[in-house]
Design an enzyme around this catalytic site. Structure first.
Site, PDB file in Angstrom:
ATOM      1  CG  HIS A 167     -15.479  11.080 -31.902  1.00  0.00           C
ATOM      2  ND1 HIS A 167     -15.136  10.327 -33.005  1.00  0.00           N
ATOM      3  CD2 HIS A 167     -16.291  10.280 -31.171  1.00  0.00           C
ATOM      4  CE1 HIS A 167     -15.723   9.145 -32.942  1.00  0.00           C
ATOM      5  NE2 HIS A 167     -16.422   9.095 -31.830  1.00  0.00           N
ATOM      6  CD  GLU A 271     -13.103   8.962 -30.149  1.00  0.00           C
ATOM      7  OE1 GLU A 271     -13.857   9.367 -29.237  1.00  0.00           O
ATOM      8  OE2 GLU A 271     -13.373   7.975 -30.853  1.00  0.00           O
TER       9      GLU A 271
END
Ligand code: TA6
Length: 314
Positions: A167, A271
């Site tokens: 992330h 991500e």
């Protein structure tokens, strides 16, 4: 006091949390906390920070650190019964002193191997045995590589499935002057519209409001062009077919206690992920997922940078 740049150093970070600092001879560096195996800094050889960490990040378990590269495992988002983005980012990892053979890049020494295994606590919410090995490497040119190896160590013969994301919060000078190249014509699931399937129409992604999308079956390279900094951040990925693009914009920014109201202007999450199709492992099987981040100068504004060349470059 030696001025030699030690490639790997274990020290205390914010709130006394253990962290590893990686240093490369030409001046680039990276930091990863054992809490969450969470990369919180990646600086180029001029000492410029390329990742975003919120000024309001708490660095206090059990909350995940807001920014850097949280590891989303064994679940991305709130897709299943686990906490948002799974538990790996909220656990204390250990340094893997005896990793299975893993090729290092030449003589590069600036890397660390971290390990997370099943715990009794986690078995209650995710009844599977696994070994998750993460290698964080700072390459000779200042590139940052994260390689995850996840093995099913169930002894009951049961397979398991998971979704996954690095992330990554990138630091950008001004979100309204950022373009993302490499996702043109790609389908995405729009989280803001109940994951309705849409197709990217633009010749680049630009940002004027909240964006929260899972681009599916994406190319291996994605480029983030930062106009003001004349810099292109390139994300290369392997084993991770999807790419999540997220900026909370003003309303969501205000709603997050560990995120400054104006900070959405200076960050963008791209991500590398496997979300649309969960990864399934039988006992003994291992999955590998890698992302490599690099920063290249770009003068796109003068039309000199051909983003396709960046994306197709070696
Ligand atoms: O990756 C995008 C996203 O799933 C957004 O929906 C938002 O929830 C973001 O992750 C941050 O999640 P977190 O649990 O770290 O606050």
């Amino acid at each position: 006091m030696s001025t030699e740049r030690v490639p790997v150093e274990l020290c205390k970070g914010i709130n006394g949390l253990d962290k590893v600092v990686l240093k490369e001879v030409r001046g680039s560096s990276a930091e990863v906390y054992l809490y969450g195996a969470h990369v919180t800094s990646w600086k180029n050889d001029h000492g410029e920070e390329l990742l975003f960490v919120s000024n309001k990040a708490t660095f206090k378990p059990p909350k995940a650190i807001r920014g850097g590269i949280p590891i989303c495992f064994p679940q991305f988002s709130s897709d299943g019964s686990l906490e948002q983005h799974g538990f790996a980012r909220n656990r204390l990892w250990s340094i893997d002193t005896d990793p299975p053979p893993f090729p290092t890049v030449g003589t590069n020494k600036a890397f660390i191997d971290l390990l997370l295994k099943t715990s009794e606590e986690d078995m209650k919410v995710w009844p599977h045995s696994y070994e998750f090995r993460l290698r964080v490497t700072l390459g000779p040119g200042g590139d940052l590589m994260l390689t995850s190896r996840i093995r099913n160590t169930n002894t009951d013969g049961k397979p398991f499935q998971f979704t996954f994301a690095y992330h990554t919060y990138f630091s950008v000078s001004d979100i309204s002057e950022v373009r993302v190249e490499g996702l043109e014509t790609i389908d995405y699931l729009d989280t803001l519209k109940g994951r309705e399937r849409c197709t990217e129409q633009g010749d680049a992604i630009t940002f004027e409001s909240e964006v929260d999308r899972v681009y599916v079956s994406t190319p291996t390279k994605i480029a983030i062009l930062d106009h003001e900094k004349k810099r292109t951040l390139v994300l290369r990925k392997d084993g991770l077919p999807d790419a999540v693009v997220w900026n909370p914009w003003d309303k969501k920014a205000k709603a997050m206690a560990d995120f400054g109201d104006e900070e959405y202007k200076h960050m963008l999450c791209i991500e590398a992920a496997s979300v649309e199709k969960p990864i399934i492992l039988k006992p003994g099987e291992e999955w590998k997922g890698r992302q490599e981040l690099s920063a290249v100068p770009s003068s796109y504004c003068s039309g000199q940078l051909d983003p396709q060349r960046v994306l197709q470059g070696s």
